[in-house]
Design an enzyme around this catalytic site. Structure first.
Site, short mmCIF file in Angstrom:
data_model
loop_
_atom_site.label_atom_id
_atom_site.label_comp_id
_atom_site.label_asym_id
_atom_site.label_seq_id
_atom_site.Cartn_x
_atom_site.Cartn_y
_atom_site.Cartn_z
N ASP A 150 5.01 -7.53 6.70
CA ASP A 150 3.70 -6.88 6.83
C ASP A 150 2.95 -7.41 8.04
OD1 ASP A 150 2.90 -5.23 4.17
OD2 ASP A 150 4.17 -6.92 3.63
N THR A 174 4.95 -1.84 -0.37
CA THR A 174 5.43 -3.23 -0.29
C THR A 174 6.10 -3.66 -1.60
OG1 THR A 174 3.58 -3.69 1.17
CG2 THR A 174 4.81 -5.57 0.35
#
Length: 370
Positions: free
Chosen positions: A91, A178
């Protein structure tokens, strides 16, 4: 529960702290060209911007692939943010890379993104992010810990102030889905980047490294363990130029052949013929259509009064990708009173669906205001 009612609320213009000026029902058109994009520079007003966006999203997907290979061999690679949402080095690496590259090319355009560096810094993971970004950045020697922190915070929560006047800014979701990313290869995840110019989304690029082109109609996941089946996909959209895809595996492993396929949304005309997808956190019975139709996940058992509900384990952008590519017909998201709708979860998906011939509105049919 309101359905997409959040979409009608105005998203304020973003200004940086410094001043600036600102067998599926699909139709295919294949393009083979020496150009990196499926449309000409003369036709695309923001050709330079979308070209840069495609390039950086492709490299961001490489970061995701590299990190995921080692994700489960190191305890330090899976973390929890304060809101208990899983977040990984990928990320932060994606946000740092995109911020660095787009700031180098378009220094006057600010970035609205998901992460900020405080959490990364407090967990002593800056060096790990430097490691995954360094060989993907254009100027690798400039990828230092200090520059990485600044790049991440350029898109963080305190980087922009909001004013009523529309502005020009990038919107980035480093990794949408995610939770799927950390579960393994069976769940799809997407890197998404869009450009907003004076309130209008003018371009968007999505990269899904583990997209399986031949997954079945009743499954969004559709990804097998065999790495050869995970071709991956990159989707690009420019206002007035349509939505296009090409295989990401060609980019990640060998020189790209620059073969693009034009996307069209599903052409079904009847609700009973549509394939629906909803957030994995919501239930069909909580949505208005449940009073008229039952939802079935097995297409073999669809009868009168039933619709097909595609199984899912991914974020919002993957569902937009499904609709824009024609694999899903309808994506419905309900808004909970306690939830906060985040612009990076929707912006790039909206233009991809619109340019593929679809439409994204609130439940009352109103257009969304960015």
């Amino acid at each position: 529960m309101d359905i997409l009612r959040y979409s009608a609320s105005r998203f304020p213009a973003a200004l940086p702290q410094h001043s600036f000026r600102t067998p599926l029902r699909r139709r295919f058109v294949a393009v083979r060209s020496s150009l990196s994009l499926p449309f000409s520079e003369q036709k695309a007003k923001y050709y330079r911007e979308v070209e840069a966006a495609v390039d950086v999203v492709e490299r961001a997907c490489r970061i995701c692939v590299d990190v995921k290979k080692s994700l489960f061999s190191s305890d330090g690679r899976i973390l929890e943010k304060n809101d208990q949402t899983p977040v990984t080095i990928a990320d932060f690496g994606v946000q740092a890379l995109v911020s660095l590259e787009m700031n180098r090319l378009f220094p006057s355009i600010p970035l609205v993104a998901e992460e900020d560096s405080a959490f990364l810094h407090s967990n002593n993971l800056v060096g790990s992010v430097v490691g995954v970004v360094k060989d993907k950045a254009t100027l690798g020697d400039e990828v230092t810990e200090d520059n990485i922190l600044k790049a991440i915070d350029r898109g963080g929560k305190d980087a922009c102030v909001f004013e009523p006047k529309p502005a020009t800014y990038w919107i980035l979701d480093p990794i949408d889905g995610t939770r799927g990313f950390v579960k393994g290869s069976e769940a799809l995840y997407v890197v998404g980047l869009a450009l907003v110019v004076e309130g209008q989304i003018v371009l968007g690029v999505m990269g899904c490294p583990n997209w399986h082109e031949y997954c079945s109609d009743n499954s969004i996941i559709g990804v097998q363990e065999n790495s050869s089946s995970r071709s991956g996909v990159i989707m690009v959209s420019h206002v007035g130029c349509g939505t296009w895809t090409k295989r990401l595996s060609d980019i990640l492993t060998v020189e790209s052949r620059h073969t693009w396929t034009r996307c069209s949304v599903d052409s079904c005309q009847m609700v009973q013929e549509a394939r629906f997808t909803i957030p994995e956190s919501q239930r069909w019975k909580a949505l208005p259509l449940s009073g008229l139709f039952d939802a079935k996940t097995d297409p073999e058992n669809i009868g009168e009064g039933s619709i097909i509900l595609l199984s899912a384990c991914c974020g919002s952008l993957c569902k937009y990708l499904m609709v824009a590519s024609g694999r899903a017909s309808v994506y419905i998201q309900g808004k909970k009173a306690t939830s906060i709708i985040k612009v990076w979860d929707h912006a790039v998906g909206i233009i991809c669906v619109h340019e593929a011939g679809g439409k994204v509105t609130d439940w009352e049919g109103s257009s969304l205001d960015f």
